[in-house]
Design an enzyme around this catalytic site. Structure first.
Site, PDB file in Angstrom:
ATOM      1  N   LYS A 130      -5.582  -2.434   4.106  1.00 17.78           N
ATOM      2  CA  LYS A 130      -4.822  -2.276   5.342  1.00 17.78           C
ATOM      3  C   LYS A 130      -5.496  -1.320   6.337  1.00 17.78           C
ATOM      4  O   LYS A 130      -4.949  -0.251   6.667  1.00 17.78           O
ATOM      5  CB  LYS A 130      -3.392  -1.797   5.032  1.00 17.78           C
ATOM      6  CG  LYS A 130      -2.629  -2.783   4.151  1.00 17.78           C
ATOM      7  CD  LYS A 130      -1.144  -2.566   4.197  1.00 17.78           C
ATOM      8  CE  LYS A 130      -0.341  -3.679   3.599  1.00 17.78           C
ATOM      9  NZ  LYS A 130      -0.646  -4.151   2.288  1.00 17.78           N
ATOM     10  N   ASP A 132      -1.363 -17.561   4.223  1.00 20.20           N
ATOM     11  CA  ASP A 132      -0.532 -17.232   3.070  1.00 20.20           C
ATOM     12  C   ASP A 132       0.903 -17.060   3.552  1.00 20.20           C
ATOM     13  O   ASP A 132       1.157 -16.737   4.714  1.00 20.20           O
ATOM     14  CB  ASP A 132      -1.055 -16.001   2.310  1.00 20.20           C
ATOM     15  CG  ASP A 132      -0.787 -14.708   3.048  1.00 20.20           C
ATOM     16  OD1 ASP A 132      -0.740 -14.729   4.295  1.00 20.20           O
ATOM     17  OD2 ASP A 132      -0.625 -13.674   2.386  1.00 20.20           O
TER      18      ASP A 132
END
Ligand code: GTP
Length: 363
Positions: free
Chosen positions: A158, A217
């Site tokens: 991240k 996803d």
């Protein structure tokens, strides 16, 4: 080659819809997500068997798929407790016969070329190769750094905006050698992305292969809606199941997908990007766009739904308005004239009698 598909997660970010069905059975253009994965794997010549690693709501997956589908053999590796994204690989060791194998997250939609990934893995000779995909903003994922020979040298989880070493992220599809088992602890939950891959990278035994093509996803509600839209857009058709009846004055905007036995009354505007499950009933004068309506739902006269998800057997009475990013849980009922504003989640079986005008979760 065998492909191990990780299909046992709770899908917590998709609650409450995932409280009553596993993510792999979420319909996308009226076909469960798992079917897209199996169909794609069946086209890859070297894959003959799929091992489904199951835990959460395992029985509904086993019941739906059985022992074979799309000419693939299907085996099940059942977990007694959640093993994460790495533990299921170790658990399936005996089913994988000491050969190279593929592993993939089951919550992906992709048209990647698996053969190129397999060939690249063989050519490089690492213990594992990760398929990588490019995204505009890797900050939601983890970014990957590669050396000039294609080895992965670093993962940045991240990364802050602008600080990622590349726009390449782990696409959740891997080719592995049996030596990988030595890197995965036994009998406990293991996160392969953080507990196994960084160690392999440190030892220079991990490669990354940049895959091109469609990839997404399905983690959150908006991903699920976009997946539905993308699949409909790619087909760019209006598809109807058996015994579906649409009043002649209703306008259907392409692309849409309607299941069996759907009824749509007069003067509605449906589409674009709408999936209606089996037995959905829509009254007259309704407007629905960019939405997924699960089977058995009822939308009564003059109601409108925009960018939303309506759960199984939910009911919108007359003049109801459901706005973008909202979710009506299975069996919930919204009374006459109620407006559900953007970003509201209504839990299953709730009855809502007054408008909800601020984003919130209604339990
Ligand atoms: P969230 O709970 O919303 O994060 O969703 P998730 O359960 O899908 O978790 P995540 O996105 O991290 O999972 C990636 C893939 O691994 C999905 O295909 C999951 O089904 C699968 N997965 C996650 N945890 C487990 C597990 O404990 N066992 C098995 N067999 N698969 C898992």
């Amino acid at each position: 080659m065998k492909a191990l598909v990780l299909a046992g997660g709770f899908g917590t970010r998709l609650r409450p819809l995932s409280c009553s069905r596993p993510k792999m059975l979420f319909p996308i253009a009226n076909k469960p997500l798992i079917d897209y994965t199996l169909e794609a794997l069946s086209k890859e010549e070297s894959v003959d068997t799929v091992i489904l690693a199951v835990y959460y709501m395992a029985e509904s997956l086993v019941r739906y798929l059985g022992p074979t589908k799309y000419d693939l053999g299907i085996l099940y590796s059942r977990e007694q407790r959640p093993l994460g994204t790495g533990g299921p690989v170790k658990k399936a060791k005996d089913m994988l016969n000491g050969e190279s194998f593929m592993v993939m997250n089951g919550d992906l939609l992709t048209d990647f070329d698996y053969k190129r990934l397999i060939d690249y893995h063989k050519e490089k000779g690492g213990i594992a190769t990760i398929a990588l995909t490019q995204v505009n903003d890797p900050s939601r994922y983890g970014s990957v750094e590669l050396d000039w020979e294609g080895r992965i040298t670093r993962f940045v989880e991240k990364p802050e905006f602008g600080k990622a070493p590349s726009n390449l992220i782990n696409a959740g599809i891997y080719i592995m050698e049996p030596e990988i088992f030595d890197y995965i602890p036994d009998g406990r939950k293991v996160r392969i992305e953080t507990e196994v891959f960084p160690k392999l990278a440190e030892e220079q035994k991990l490669y990354g292969f940049e895959s091109h093509g469609f990839w997404m996803d399905i983690g959150e509600h908006h991903d699920y809606l976009s997946a539905n839209e993308r699949v409909l857009e790619r087909n760019n058709l209006n598809e109807c199941g058996e015994k579906t009846q649409i009043a002649p004055s209703t306008v259907i905007k392409k692309p849409c997908n309607f299941g069996d036995n759907v009824r749509i009354g007069a003067d509605c505007v449906i589409g674009p990007n709408v999936s209606l499950g089996n037995n959905v009933q829509i009254g007259k004068g309704c407007k629905i766009e960019n939405s997924v309506v699960f089977e058995g739902a009822t939308i009564e006269d003059y109601s409108s739904v925009k960018g939303a998800i309506l759960g199984e057997n939910s009911v919108l009475e007359r003049w109801v308005k459901v706005e973008s990013g909202s979710l009506v849980g299975d069996y919930a009922q919204i009374s006459d004239g109620v407006t559900i504003t953007e970003g509201v989640t209504i839990c299953p079986s709730k009855t809502i009698e007054e408008s909800i005008l601020t984003p919130k979760q209604v339990m």
